[in-house]
Design a protein around this motif. Sequence first.
Motif, PDB file in Angstrom:
ATOM      1  N   ILE A  55       0.876  -1.167   0.000  1.00 35.31           N
ATOM      2  CA  ILE A  55       0.000   0.000   0.000  1.00 35.31           C
ATOM      3  C   ILE A  55       0.914   1.218   0.000  1.00 35.31           C
ATOM      4  N   VAL A  56       0.924   1.917  -1.118  1.00 30.90           N
ATOM      5  CA  VAL A  56       1.812   3.059  -1.333  1.00 30.90           C
ATOM      6  C   VAL A  56       0.996   4.334  -1.137  1.00 30.90           C
ATOM      7  N   LYS A  57       1.376   5.144  -0.148  1.00 28.95           N
ATOM      8  CA  LYS A  57       0.650   6.377   0.156  1.00 28.95           C
ATOM      9  C   LYS A  57       1.330   7.516  -0.592  1.00 28.95           C
ATOM     10  N   THR A  58       0.554   8.154  -1.485  1.00 26.46           N
ATOM     11  CA  THR A  58       1.150   9.134  -2.384  1.00 26.46           C
ATOM     12  C   THR A  58       0.108  10.120  -2.891  1.00 26.46           C
ATOM     13  N   ASP A  59       0.513  10.909  -3.864  1.00 31.50           N
ATOM     14  CA  ASP A  59      -0.352  11.877  -4.527  1.00 31.50           C
ATOM     15  C   ASP A  59      -0.578  11.411  -5.962  1.00 31.50           C
ATOM     16  N   SER A  60      -1.763  11.636  -6.498  1.00 30.64           N
ATOM     17  CA  SER A  60      -2.090  11.151  -7.846  1.00 30.64           C
ATOM     18  C   SER A  60      -1.145  11.692  -8.909  1.00 30.64           C
TER      19      SER A  60
END
Length: 116
Positions: A55-60
């Motif tokens: 699960i990679v937490k990022t910005d689109s």
Amino acid sequence: MQGIIYITAGDMKNASTIARVLVSKKLAACVNMFPISSVYSWEGKIEEDPEIAMIVKTDSSRFDEICKLVKALHTYELPAIEFWEIGGEQEYLDWVLVNSSGEKTNNSGEKNSGDL
């Protein structure tokens, strides 16, 4: 827009390599990794294998760059790479945005005062 990129890898070594590169390049604020069991159809057969879910937490805005990097580092011919838009507690979402934007920050994820 903040989101999660869901990726699966064949083993923890490959998942950890991908995660460390994503975080070190500020493409992701954080990557969670955990073992899963997957059942899927591949080349006409039903397969079942242990995998590592990421699960990679990022910005689109980072999605294309992340896809390119994951494909270069991944051991699979066709890695699963999915973007899911998320909502949540705003202070946390702000931390994700700052830490996946590529901007210089201090250890808490806040922008350095000289960068404001």
